[in-house]
Design a protein around this motif. Structure first.
Motif, PDB file in Angstrom:
ATOM      1  N   VAL A 175      31.690  10.455 -16.951  1.00 31.21           N
ATOM      2  CA  VAL A 175      30.413  10.052 -16.362  1.00 31.21           C
ATOM      3  C   VAL A 175      29.337  10.244 -17.424  1.00 31.21           C
ATOM      4  CG1 VAL A 175      28.656  10.577 -14.627  1.00 31.21           C
ATOM      5  CG2 VAL A 175      31.079  10.594 -13.990  1.00 31.21           C
ATOM      6  N   ALA A 176      28.602   9.185 -17.729  1.00 31.12           N
ATOM      7  CA  ALA A 176      27.574   9.238 -18.772  1.00 31.12           C
ATOM      8  C   ALA A 176      26.268   8.679 -18.225  1.00 31.12           C
ATOM      9  CB  ALA A 176      28.015   8.432 -19.993  1.00 31.12           C
ATOM     10  N   LEU A 177      25.214   9.475 -18.323  1.00 27.86           N
ATOM     11  CA  LEU A 177      23.873   9.028 -17.950  1.00 27.86           C
ATOM     12  C   LEU A 177      23.077   8.736 -19.206  1.00 27.86           C
ATOM     13  CD1 LEU A 177      22.733  11.509 -15.138  1.00 27.86           C
ATOM     14  CD2 LEU A 177      24.145   9.465 -14.952  1.00 27.86           C
ATOM     15  N   GLU A 178      22.349   7.625 -19.178  1.00 28.00           N
ATOM     16  CA  GLU A 178      21.453   7.194 -20.260  1.00 28.00           C
ATOM     17  C   GLU A 178      22.028   7.533 -21.631  1.00 28.00           C
ATOM     18  OE1 GLU A 178      18.030   9.073 -18.691  1.00 28.00           O
ATOM     19  OE2 GLU A 178      18.442  11.033 -19.557  1.00 28.00           O
ATOM     20  N   PRO A 179      23.224   7.017 -21.945  1.00 27.63           N
ATOM     21  CA  PRO A 179      23.914   7.472 -23.158  1.00 27.63           C
ATOM     22  C   PRO A 179      23.321   6.903 -24.443  1.00 27.63           C
ATOM     23  CG  PRO A 179      25.157   5.709 -22.120  1.00 27.63           C
ATOM     24  CD  PRO A 179      24.025   6.037 -21.184  1.00 27.63           C
ATOM     25  N   ASN A 180      23.271   7.730 -25.450  1.00 28.86           N
ATOM     26  CA  ASN A 180      22.993   7.276 -26.810  1.00 28.86           C
ATOM     27  C   ASN A 180      24.328   6.828 -27.389  1.00 28.86           C
ATOM     28  OD1 ASN A 180      22.335   6.866 -29.496  1.00 28.86           O
ATOM     29  ND2 ASN A 180      22.153   9.047 -29.957  1.00 28.86           N
ATOM     30  N   ARG A 236      40.848   3.939 -23.852  1.00 25.18           N
ATOM     31  CA  ARG A 236      42.155   3.462 -23.408  1.00 25.18           C
ATOM     32  C   ARG A 236      42.036   2.781 -22.053  1.00 25.18           C
ATOM     33  NH1 ARG A 236      43.774   7.515 -19.658  1.00 25.18           N
ATOM     34  NH2 ARG A 236      42.740   9.513 -20.059  1.00 25.18           N
ATOM     35  N   ALA A 237      42.913   1.847 -21.800  1.00 20.93           N
ATOM     36  CA  ALA A 237      42.942   1.143 -20.519  1.00 20.93           C
ATOM     37  C   ALA A 237      43.233   2.138 -19.405  1.00 20.93           C
ATOM     38  CB  ALA A 237      43.999   0.049 -20.551  1.00 20.93           C
ATOM     39  N   GLY A 238      42.555   1.965 -18.289  1.00 21.20           N
ATOM     40  CA  GLY A 238      42.804   2.788 -17.114  1.00 21.20           C
ATOM     41  C   GLY A 238      41.955   4.038 -17.019  1.00 21.20           C
ATOM     42  N   LEU A 239      41.260   4.433 -18.093  1.00 21.77           N
ATOM     43  CA  LEU A 239      40.411   5.621 -18.022  1.00 21.77           C
ATOM     44  C   LEU A 239      39.127   5.270 -17.269  1.00 21.77           C
ATOM     45  CD1 LEU A 239      39.790   8.552 -18.873  1.00 21.77           C
ATOM     46  CD2 LEU A 239      38.717   7.609 -20.937  1.00 21.77           C
ATOM     47  N   PRO A 240      38.825   5.946 -16.164  1.00 20.04           N
ATOM     48  CA  PRO A 240      37.590   5.641 -15.428  1.00 20.04           C
ATOM     49  C   PRO A 240      36.345   5.990 -16.247  1.00 20.04           C
ATOM     50  CG  PRO A 240      39.145   6.848 -14.038  1.00 20.04           C
ATOM     51  CD  PRO A 240      39.664   6.926 -15.443  1.00 20.04           C
ATOM     52  N   ILE A 241      35.493   5.017 -16.446  1.00 21.64           N
ATOM     53  CA  ILE A 241      34.231   5.187 -17.177  1.00 21.64           C
ATOM     54  C   ILE A 241      33.103   4.793 -16.237  1.00 21.64           C
ATOM     55  CG2 ILE A 241      32.851   4.491 -19.158  1.00 21.64           C
ATOM     56  CD1 ILE A 241      35.299   5.909 -20.068  1.00 21.64           C
ATOM     57  N   LEU A 242      32.189   5.712 -15.952  1.00 19.37           N
ATOM     58  CA  LEU A 242      31.069   5.461 -15.056  1.00 19.37           C
ATOM     59  C   LEU A 242      29.772   5.752 -15.804  1.00 19.37           C
ATOM     60  CD1 LEU A 242      33.601   6.840 -13.346  1.00 19.37           C
ATOM     61  CD2 LEU A 242      32.047   6.482 -11.438  1.00 19.37           C
ATOM     62  N   VAL A 243      28.882   4.770 -15.872  1.00 13.13           N
ATOM     63  CA  VAL A 243      27.656   4.850 -16.669  1.00 13.13           C
ATOM     64  C   VAL A 243      26.467   4.502 -15.777  1.00 13.13           C
ATOM     65  CG1 VAL A 243      26.416   3.936 -18.671  1.00 13.13           C
ATOM     66  CG2 VAL A 243      28.917   4.179 -18.749  1.00 13.13           C
ATOM     67  N   GLY A 270      12.554   4.801 -21.959  1.00 14.54           N
ATOM     68  CA  GLY A 270      11.657   4.571 -23.090  1.00 14.54           C
ATOM     69  C   GLY A 270      12.062   5.280 -24.360  1.00 14.54           C
ATOM     70  N   LEU A 271      13.232   5.913 -24.374  1.00 15.92           N
ATOM     71  CA  LEU A 271      13.745   6.515 -25.596  1.00 15.92           C
ATOM     72  C   LEU A 271      15.003   5.799 -26.073  1.00 15.92           C
ATOM     73  CD1 LEU A 271      13.533   8.819 -27.713  1.00 15.92           C
ATOM     74  CD2 LEU A 271      15.092  10.125 -26.243  1.00 15.92           C
ATOM     75  N   LEU A 272      15.931   5.549 -25.153  1.00 14.29           N
ATOM     76  CA  LEU A 272      17.164   4.826 -25.456  1.00 14.29           C
ATOM     77  C   LEU A 272      17.175   3.559 -24.607  1.00 14.29           C
ATOM     78  CD1 LEU A 272      19.637   7.869 -25.228  1.00 14.29           C
ATOM     79  CD2 LEU A 272      18.519   6.984 -27.287  1.00 14.29           C
ATOM     80  N   PRO A 273      16.505   2.514 -25.041  1.00 17.25           N
ATOM     81  CA  PRO A 273      16.363   1.330 -24.199  1.00 17.25           C
ATOM     82  C   PRO A 273      17.709   0.793 -23.709  1.00 17.25           C
ATOM     83  CG  PRO A 273      14.873   1.193 -26.058  1.00 17.25           C
ATOM     84  CD  PRO A 273      15.755   2.376 -26.312  1.00 17.25           C
ATOM     85  N   ILE A 274      17.738   0.427 -22.449  1.00 15.81           N
ATOM     86  CA  ILE A 274      18.962  -0.027 -21.807  1.00 15.81           C
ATOM     87  C   ILE A 274      19.543  -1.252 -22.509  1.00 15.81           C
ATOM     88  CG2 ILE A 274      17.724  -1.474 -20.123  1.00 15.81           C
ATOM     89  CD1 ILE A 274      19.785  -0.547 -18.029  1.00 15.81           C
ATOM     90  N   THR A 275      18.696  -2.083 -23.099  1.00 18.57           N
ATOM     91  CA  THR A 275      19.183  -3.294 -23.776  1.00 18.57           C
ATOM     92  C   THR A 275      19.880  -2.980 -25.093  1.00 18.57           C
ATOM     93  OG1 THR A 275      16.975  -3.556 -24.747  1.00 18.57           O
ATOM     94  CG2 THR A 275      17.471  -4.831 -22.769  1.00 18.57           C
ATOM     95  N   PHE A 276      19.691  -1.760 -25.606  1.00 21.18           N
ATOM     96  CA  PHE A 276      20.305  -1.390 -26.882  1.00 21.18           C
ATOM     97  C   PHE A 276      21.496  -0.446 -26.713  1.00 21.18           C
ATOM     98  CE2 PHE A 276      15.678  -1.646 -28.510  1.00 21.18           C
ATOM     99  CZ  PHE A 276      15.746  -3.020 -28.575  1.00 21.18           C
ATOM    100  N   SER A 277      21.598   0.228 -25.583  1.00 22.88           N
ATOM    101  CA  SER A 277      22.607   1.281 -25.436  1.00 22.88           C
ATOM    102  C   SER A 277      23.553   1.008 -24.279  1.00 22.88           C
ATOM    103  CB  SER A 277      21.918   2.648 -25.277  1.00 22.88           C
ATOM    104  OG  SER A 277      20.959   2.618 -24.223  1.00 22.88           O
ATOM    105  N   GLY A 278      23.149   1.301 -23.046  1.00 21.96           N
ATOM    106  CA  GLY A 278      24.066   1.192 -21.909  1.00 21.96           C
ATOM    107  C   GLY A 278      24.637  -0.189 -21.702  1.00 21.96           C
ATOM    108  N   THR A 279      23.777  -1.202 -21.654  1.00 23.68           N
ATOM    109  CA  THR A 279      24.252  -2.556 -21.358  1.00 23.68           C
ATOM    110  C   THR A 279      25.206  -3.093 -22.422  1.00 23.68           C
ATOM    111  OG1 THR A 279      22.323  -3.072 -19.986  1.00 23.68           O
ATOM    112  CG2 THR A 279      23.527  -4.932 -20.950  1.00 23.68           C
ATOM    113  N   PRO A 280      24.881  -3.052 -23.711  1.00 21.80           N
ATOM    114  CA  PRO A 280      25.834  -3.572 -24.693  1.00 21.80           C
ATOM    115  C   PRO A 280      27.132  -2.764 -24.756  1.00 21.80           C
ATOM    116  CG  PRO A 280      23.916  -2.635 -25.793  1.00 21.80           C
ATOM    117  CD  PRO A 280      23.586  -2.717 -24.347  1.00 21.80           C
ATOM    118  N   TYR A 281      27.068  -1.458 -24.495  1.00 20.52           N
ATOM    119  CA  TYR A 281      28.313  -0.678 -24.469  1.00 20.52           C
ATOM    120  C   TYR A 281      29.218  -1.174 -23.346  1.00 20.52           C
ATOM    121  CZ  TYR A 281      31.599   3.120 -23.736  1.00 20.52           C
ATOM    122  OH  TYR A 281      32.759   3.833 -23.545  1.00 20.52           O
TER     123      TYR A 281
END
Length: 601
Positions: free
Chosen positions: A290-295, A494-501, A508-519
């Motif tokens: 589980v990752a919130l506002e990830p860099n 790896r395939a099958g690993l649950p990833i929740l973001v 305003g520090l890690l813009p969503i268009t540069f970090s979460g969405t493209p990941y």
């Protein structure tokens, strides 16, 4: 206490399929650089709040009996207080403890040590909290890398608050950063128990390779390791340490490595570290992330942190002078306006914006940001980041880390010094509290960021322009810096690993268009199926929501972290489907207290 999602009891978990039995052979290699320190925390000194409870966390930082010589217990309590308040919105309008979360007393034990990767120069901290109510029949371990560059308790408000009351153990790591500042003049650093010690008298959290200069050395910037490139390895090594400490705790007579569910969870840099670990976890150490506002960035997707931080540092002060931001919190602070107008002039002189007056130059800077992918909601929230001068602090620290520079040879003339807010040398009491009070990236807590300035009307331009040229230029240092940044890219899990973001659309520090969405897009392109929650009206710093006029426009992001942990737990425990990717239907809090309907669940 009400919860955003139903609380899942631990009892049914024993019936679920255990994790992979291949884990012991898959653990990231590391070795201990210190003995393990074991402490007991019960009664008025528990694991989750050091006995402070929610009311105590909301109050002022606890005092030291002797400010110049705090005890390990006092430092621990104050570090826990500082890290709760640095991450969570505990204010009376924010809903913590009523709509979501809570701070019950959780008795148990802690096991802490310095660990080191085989090819590293500096150690990283690991600390395991094992509650007395740990359920050995259905064991779970949360791996919690610190947010930002914080110390080892930097994820306690998310991982600790969610996991410990449920009987899960939590292993924290500072992931090679932290607040073990080294005083180059006094030759002192931070020992394992948080107290300051002289070099050679005890194992220190960080000892620079040389002390032939003055000022302050910071592990994130000056370890010589580029720690961000190893965040994933730090997380997996911490998982290994956590499982070892569960065995050491003597809870049962067989190892925990084969049947313990291991969840990596983090906020900001901690979220990025958890995702980096996911990309390295081919052998199945992790049960979910589980990752919130990830860099985070993946090669070829989005933009790297250093790229947009140095762009923002140059352009945002001018862009925010555009009339559309007249009512934006922090965009019209009187003290900042002369320097921001001077920035427009500097940009015009450098040929980076057009226009004969400030209005035209601000519009030009704004358009340049938009062309680079910045969205208006992000720019508006970034007024706070700009007003607090965070871009310069992050840029100088990360440039030094990527270049593996020493404290006396930071790029662009920057350096750190022990100075208080009054400009005088920090006193003994301030220095004694660095480990508990600092954020890991100066300025703050009696450490100043100096250099990179001149006597012009735009004094920070020269240093910021130099930092930007390390990204855009072709010098030896520029090429080395970009190599350092490239080493931080996350790999596809790896395939099958649950990833929740989850990420706020107003980050305003890690813009969503540069970090979460493209990941997430990179994962989907690779055939993975992550859960991705976009949260309108959420921004990066929940702790800022108590500031006047700022919290009115936002909702906290922490509730979505707890909710995603609940959902992942249900999936692992009962096979419940993971939640769908969605954009939440949130509403700004306004001047009233947060209510459930504002969160969009």
């Amino acid at each position: 206490m009400r919860r955003l999602l139903p609380i899942l009891l631990l009892a049914p978990l024993a019936a679920c399929a255990p994790p992979s039995s291949t884990r012991p052979d898959a653990m990231t290699e590391f070795h201990l650089a210190s003995d393990v320190r074991e402490t007991t925390h019960r009664g008025n000194d528990d694991l989750l709040s050091a006995g402070l409870g929610l009311d105590g966390l909301r109050a002022k930082a606890p005092a030291f009996a002797d400010p110049a010589a705090p005890t390990p217990a006092e430092l621990r309590r104050r570090a826990i207080h500082a890290n709760w308040n640095g991450i969570a919105d505990l204010g009376p309008l924010g809903g913590y403890g009523t709509l979501y979360g809570g701070v019950p007393a959780v008795p148990g034990r802690e096991f802490s040590a310095f660990a080191i990767l085989p090819d590293a120069k500096a150690p990283f901290r690991v600390l395991v909290q094992v509650p007395d109510a740990f359920d050995a029949s259905a064991p779970c371990l949360l791996v919690a890398p610190a947010s930002g560059s914080r110390g080892v308790y930097g994820a306690i408000a998310l991982a600790g608050a969610w996991g410990l009351p449920r009987g899960c153990a939590v292993v924290y790591t500072d992931k090679g950063a932290g607040t073990g500042y080294y005083d180059l003049d006094a030759h002192t650093g931070v020992a394992l128990d948080g107290t300051r010690a002289t070099r050679g008298a005890a194992m220190l959290e960080f000892e620079p390779a040389t002390s032939a200069t003055s000022g302050i050395a910071v592990k994130h910037a000056h370890s010589g390791d580029n720690p961000e490139a190893d965040w994933g390895r730090h997380v997996l090594a911490a998982a290994n340490f956590g499982l070892r400490m569960l065995d050491r705790a003597g809870i049962r007579n067989r190892p925990f490595a084969h049947d313990t569910r291991v969840i990596a969870v983090g906020v900001s840099n901690g979220g990025g570290a958890a995702l980096q670990a996911a990309g390295l976890d081919d052998a199945g150490v992790l049960s979910g992330v589980v990752a919130l506002e990830p860099n985070v960035h993946v090669a070829g997707h989005g933009r790297a942190l250093y790229d947009y931080v140095t762009e923002a540092a140059l352009l945002l002060p001018c862009a925010l002078l555009d009339a559309r931001f007249d009512a934006t919190p922090f965009a019209r602070l009187p003290a900042a306006q002369p320097a921001w107008r001077a920035r427009c002039a500097s940009l015009r002189e450098a040929g980076l914006v057009a226009g004969a007056d400030v209005a035209a130059q601000a519009a030009s800077a704004l358009e340049r940001l938009r062309a680079g992918g910045w969205e208006e909601a992000t720019i508006a929230t970034a007024a706070s980041t700009t007003a607090f001068d965070l871009w310069r602090a992050v840029g100088a620290t990360y440039a030094s880390a990527y270049l593996r520079a020493s404290a006396g040879a930071m790029p662009c003339g920057f350096h750190f010094a022990a100075l208080g807010a009054d400009g005088k040398p920090a006193d003994a009491a301030t220095r004694a509290a660095w480990w508990s009070d600092a954020s890991g990236i100066p300025p703050g807590a009696g450490v100043a960021l100096l250099g990179g300035t001149d006597a012009s009307p735009d004094p920070t331009w020269s240093g910021l322009d130099c930092l930007r040229r390390l990204w855009t230029g072709d010098s030896v240092d520029a090429r080395a810096l970009r190599t350092g940044v490239a080493a931080t890219a996350a790999k596809i899990p790896r395939a099958g690993l649950p990833i929740l973001v989850a990420q706020g659309e107003g980050d305003g520090l890690l813009p969503i268009t540069f970090s979460g969405t493209p990941y997430v897009q990179a994962l989907e392109t690779a055939g993975r199926a992550p859960t991705y929650w976009r949260v309108p009206h959420a921004q990066h710093f929940d702790a800022f929501l108590g500031l006047p006029g700022f919290g009115d426009r936002h909702v906290p992001l922490m509730p979505y972290g707890y909710a995603l942990l609940d959902a992942l737990w249900a999936h692992l425990a009962t096979g419940a489907p993971l939640p769908a990717t969605r954009r939440l239907d949130t509403k700004p809090r306004g001047t009233t207290a947060l209510d459930r309907g504002m969160l969009g669940f």
